[in-house]
Scaffold this motif. Structure first.
Motif, PDB file in Angstrom:
ATOM      1  N   CYS A  34       0.432  -1.318   0.204  1.00 52.49           N
ATOM      2  CA  CYS A  34      -0.250   0.000  -0.125  1.00 52.49           C
ATOM      3  C   CYS A  34       1.297   1.539   0.304  1.00 52.49           C
ATOM      4  CB  CYS A  34      -1.213   0.265   1.146  1.00 52.49           C
ATOM      5  SG  CYS A  34      -1.988  -1.194   0.990  1.00 52.49           S
ATOM      6  N   ALA A  35       1.681   1.094   0.649  1.00 53.04           N
ATOM      7  CA  ALA A  35       2.827   2.731   1.131  1.00 53.04           C
ATOM      8  C   ALA A  35       3.743   2.451  -0.620  1.00 53.04           C
ATOM      9  CB  ALA A  35       3.661   2.006   2.365  1.00 53.04           C
ATOM     10  N   ARG A  36       3.914   1.572  -0.831  1.00 53.46           N
ATOM     11  CA  ARG A  36       5.052   1.461  -2.230  1.00 53.46           C
ATOM     12  C   ARG A  36       3.944   1.991  -3.330  1.00 53.46           C
ATOM     13  NH1 ARG A  36       9.862  -0.316  -2.318  1.00 53.46           N
ATOM     14  NH2 ARG A  36      10.089  -1.098  -0.423  1.00 53.46           N
ATOM     15  N   SER A  37       2.327   1.730  -3.436  1.00 55.80           N
ATOM     16  CA  SER A  37       1.319   1.797  -4.639  1.00 55.80           C
ATOM     17  C   SER A  37       0.860   3.239  -4.831  1.00 55.80           C
ATOM     18  CB  SER A  37       0.018   1.458  -4.135  1.00 55.80           C
ATOM     19  OG  SER A  37      -0.527   1.664  -3.369  1.00 55.80           O
ATOM     20  N   GLY A  38       0.982   4.106  -3.763  1.00 55.56           N
ATOM     21  CA  GLY A  38       1.209   5.366  -4.088  1.00 55.56           C
ATOM     22  C   GLY A  38      -0.856   5.730  -4.094  1.00 55.56           C
ATOM     23  N   GLN A  54       8.021  14.446  -5.989  1.00 53.41           N
ATOM     24  CA  GLN A  54       8.010  14.662  -6.927  1.00 53.41           C
ATOM     25  C   GLN A  54       8.848  13.367  -8.065  1.00 53.41           C
ATOM     26  OE1 GLN A  54      11.368  17.908  -6.838  1.00 53.41           O
ATOM     27  NE2 GLN A  54       9.673  19.872  -6.263  1.00 53.41           N
ATOM     28  N   GLN A  55       9.101  12.960  -7.161  1.00 51.72           N
ATOM     29  CA  GLN A  55       9.294  11.541  -9.010  1.00 51.72           C
ATOM     30  C   GLN A  55       8.436   9.779  -7.505  1.00 51.72           C
ATOM     31  OE1 GLN A  55      13.533  11.035  -8.441  1.00 51.72           O
ATOM     32  NE2 GLN A  55      14.187  13.674  -9.598  1.00 51.72           N
ATOM     33  N   GLY A  56       7.656  10.076  -7.649  1.00 49.17           N
ATOM     34  CA  GLY A  56       6.763   9.251  -6.680  1.00 49.17           C
ATOM     35  C   GLY A  56       6.366   9.801  -5.216  1.00 49.17           C
TER      36      GLY A  56
END
Length: 84
Positions: free
Chosen positions: A30-34, A64-66
């Motif tokens: 979940c944290a990585r999915s955005g 800025q980059q994810g």
């Protein structure tokens, strides 16, 4: 679980992935999915062989980059009980 966790640590740094692999995997994904996500009735193993069910929320912090990180919280929904 870590009380007063410091910024910059990953889910795996703060939790016990050896005993809570499914819980940690779901929070990490979940944290990585955005995407903001709510999870319900996840099992969490406490120290001393006790289990609780928890609900969790994950809110990513945009960068800025994810995703620049995330804020997550969880709370127990059941009383402690012995695993096994």
């Amino acid at each position: 679980m870590a009380d007063g966790a410091e910024a910059g640590l990953s889910v795996r740094d703060l939790l016990d992935p050896k005993h809570n692999e499914a819980f940690v995997d779901q929070l990490d994904a979940c944290a990585r999915s955005g995407e903001a996500t709510s999870l319900y009735e996840l099992r969490y193993h406490l120290p001393g062989d006790e289990l609780v069910n928890v609900n969790a929320s994950v809110v990513p912090l945009p960068g800025q980059q994810g995703p620049a990180g995330s804020v997550w919280s969880w709370w127990p929904t059941t009383s402690r009980r012995k695993s096994g």
